[in-house]
Design a protein around this motif. Structure first.
Motif, PDB file in Angstrom:
ATOM      1  N   ASP A 116       0.855  -1.409  -0.400  1.00 49.44           N
ATOM      2  CA  ASP A 116      -0.053  -0.092  -0.237  1.00 49.44           C
ATOM      3  C   ASP A 116       0.997   1.089   0.117  1.00 49.44           C
ATOM      4  N   VAL A 119       1.968   2.227  -3.785  1.00 54.74           N
ATOM      5  CA  VAL A 119       0.419   1.957  -4.673  1.00 54.74           C
ATOM      6  C   VAL A 119       1.177   3.644  -4.176  1.00 54.74           C
ATOM      7  N   ARG A 123       1.131   6.470  -6.480  1.00 56.66           N
ATOM      8  CA  ARG A 123       0.447   8.048  -7.162  1.00 56.66           C
ATOM      9  C   ARG A 123       1.468   9.490  -6.922  1.00 56.66           C
ATOM     10  N   LEU A 148      -1.089  -3.657  -7.348  1.00 60.03           N
ATOM     11  CA  LEU A 148      -0.790  -2.677  -7.698  1.00 60.03           C
ATOM     12  C   LEU A 148      -1.282  -2.173  -9.599  1.00 60.03           C
ATOM     13  N   ALA A 151      -4.357  -0.622  -8.679  1.00 60.37           N
ATOM     14  CA  ALA A 151      -4.723   0.933  -7.905  1.00 60.37           C
ATOM     15  C   ALA A 151      -4.274   2.292  -8.555  1.00 60.37           C
TER      16      ALA A 151
END
Ligand SMILES: O=P(O)(O)OC[C@@]1(O)O[C@H](CO)[C@@H](O)[C@@H]1O
Length: 296
Positions: A116, A119, A123, A148, A151
């Motif tokens: 997470d 991710v 982003r 992944l 996401a």
């Protein structure tokens, strides 16, 4: 921009010995080097060598992890890694007179929460393509890769073991098996280019838009909705095969990014892979810059 994710990075130690490996004697190493590695990291290194914008992400820990981060930073490769408690692994290649031997550690424990955090790193960088490559460390399974892929708005490319390819259920722009992985993913025996093409066609299915299969001395094939292309290997003196698949993938992605069609992209990939196998270790000073026609 192409982001890479390496969930099980490594320092690659490459040692050359003049004779064959023999038990019960001290083997003197002629030549040794350390490279920051792991498949996604190598893809970022090769993309950088071709002048394609990239960021290397994933997880790093301990003294080995610090070495990987420092080496990437000093090579001018953008990084965004998540710190973990365990120690990043060291993998060893022995280039002996008789053969090439590769010893890969399992790697430290990594949790879904670490994924997470990766991710979140991705982003903030907004890559158009994300490459998830290499083995999964203890603590993760195929859900990590599906997570992944789902996401963000990016297209995802995957280079993982054959059995893992079968377990994925997100959608991917491309997967890059070698012969062993293609056999494991399809249950087919591969005896040459034709059988590799059949297996790659079968693997394409719903989950992978394109299948890029590396065939060693037979070159590589790329199977997509546009058809099938095969590019033979380029004759060269093979020094070290580690990273050849990563260089192939980087060449194909960089050329695709520059607007090349499948045939030209595959040619660019084989040119990069040839440079990688002609060089000891996985660090290349520079590679031809890909263009809409593959490479100049
Ligand atoms: O154990 P994995 O993750 O499958 O492979 C890791 C690895 O062997 O792959 C790269 C070459 O492709 C090396 O840099 C690295 O040591």
């Amino acid at each position: 921009m192409i982001g890479t994710v390496t969930l099980n990075p490594a320092v690659d130690q490459t040692m050359r010995v003049d004779g064959p490996l023999a038990p019960d004697e001290v083997i003197r190493v002629e030549d040794a080097r350390f490279d920051p590695g792991g498949k996604g990291i190598n893809v970022s290194k090769y993309l950088t060598a071709m002048g394609t914008e990239t960021v290397a992400t994933g997880v790093l820990g301990g003294f080995v992890g610090r070495h990987v981060a420092e080496r990437l930073e000093s090579a001018g490769i953008a990084t965004a890694f998540v710190d973990i408690e365990g120690v990043t692994r060291m993998n060893t290649t022995v280039l002996a007179a008789d053969d090439e031997y590769k010893l890969n550690q399992a790697g430290p424990q990594v949790s879904p929460a670490d994924v997470d955090a990766v991710v979140e790193k991705l982003r903030t960088r907004s890559p158009g393509t994300v490459v998830v490559a290499g083995s999964l460390p203890p603590g993760l399974d195929s859900d990590a890769i599906d997570r992944l892929a789902r996401a963000g708005p990016w297209e995802t490319v995957v280079d993982v073991d054959g059995p893992l390819l079968r377990e994925l259920d997100a959608e991917f722009e491309l997967c890059k098996p070698n012969v062993t992985e293609l056999e494991a993913a399809t249950g087919r025996e591969i005896t040459g280019v034709e059988s590799a093409i059949e297996a790659a066609r079968e693997l394409r299915g719903d989950r992978f838009d394109r299948v890029l299969a590396s065939l060693g001395p037979e070159g590589a094939v790329l199977v997509s909705a546009d058809g099938v292309v095969h590019e033979p290997a380029i004759d060269c003196e093979v020094v070290d095969t580690v990273g050849a698949g990563d260089a192939l993938l980087a060449g194909v992605l960089a050329a695709t990014d520059a607007g090349a069609d499948d045939a030209d992209a595959l040619h660019a990939g084989v040119v990069s892979a040839t440079a990688a196998v002609s060089t000891q270790g996985t660090t290349l000073p520079s590679l031809p810059e890909p263009t809409a026609s593959g490479v100049d």
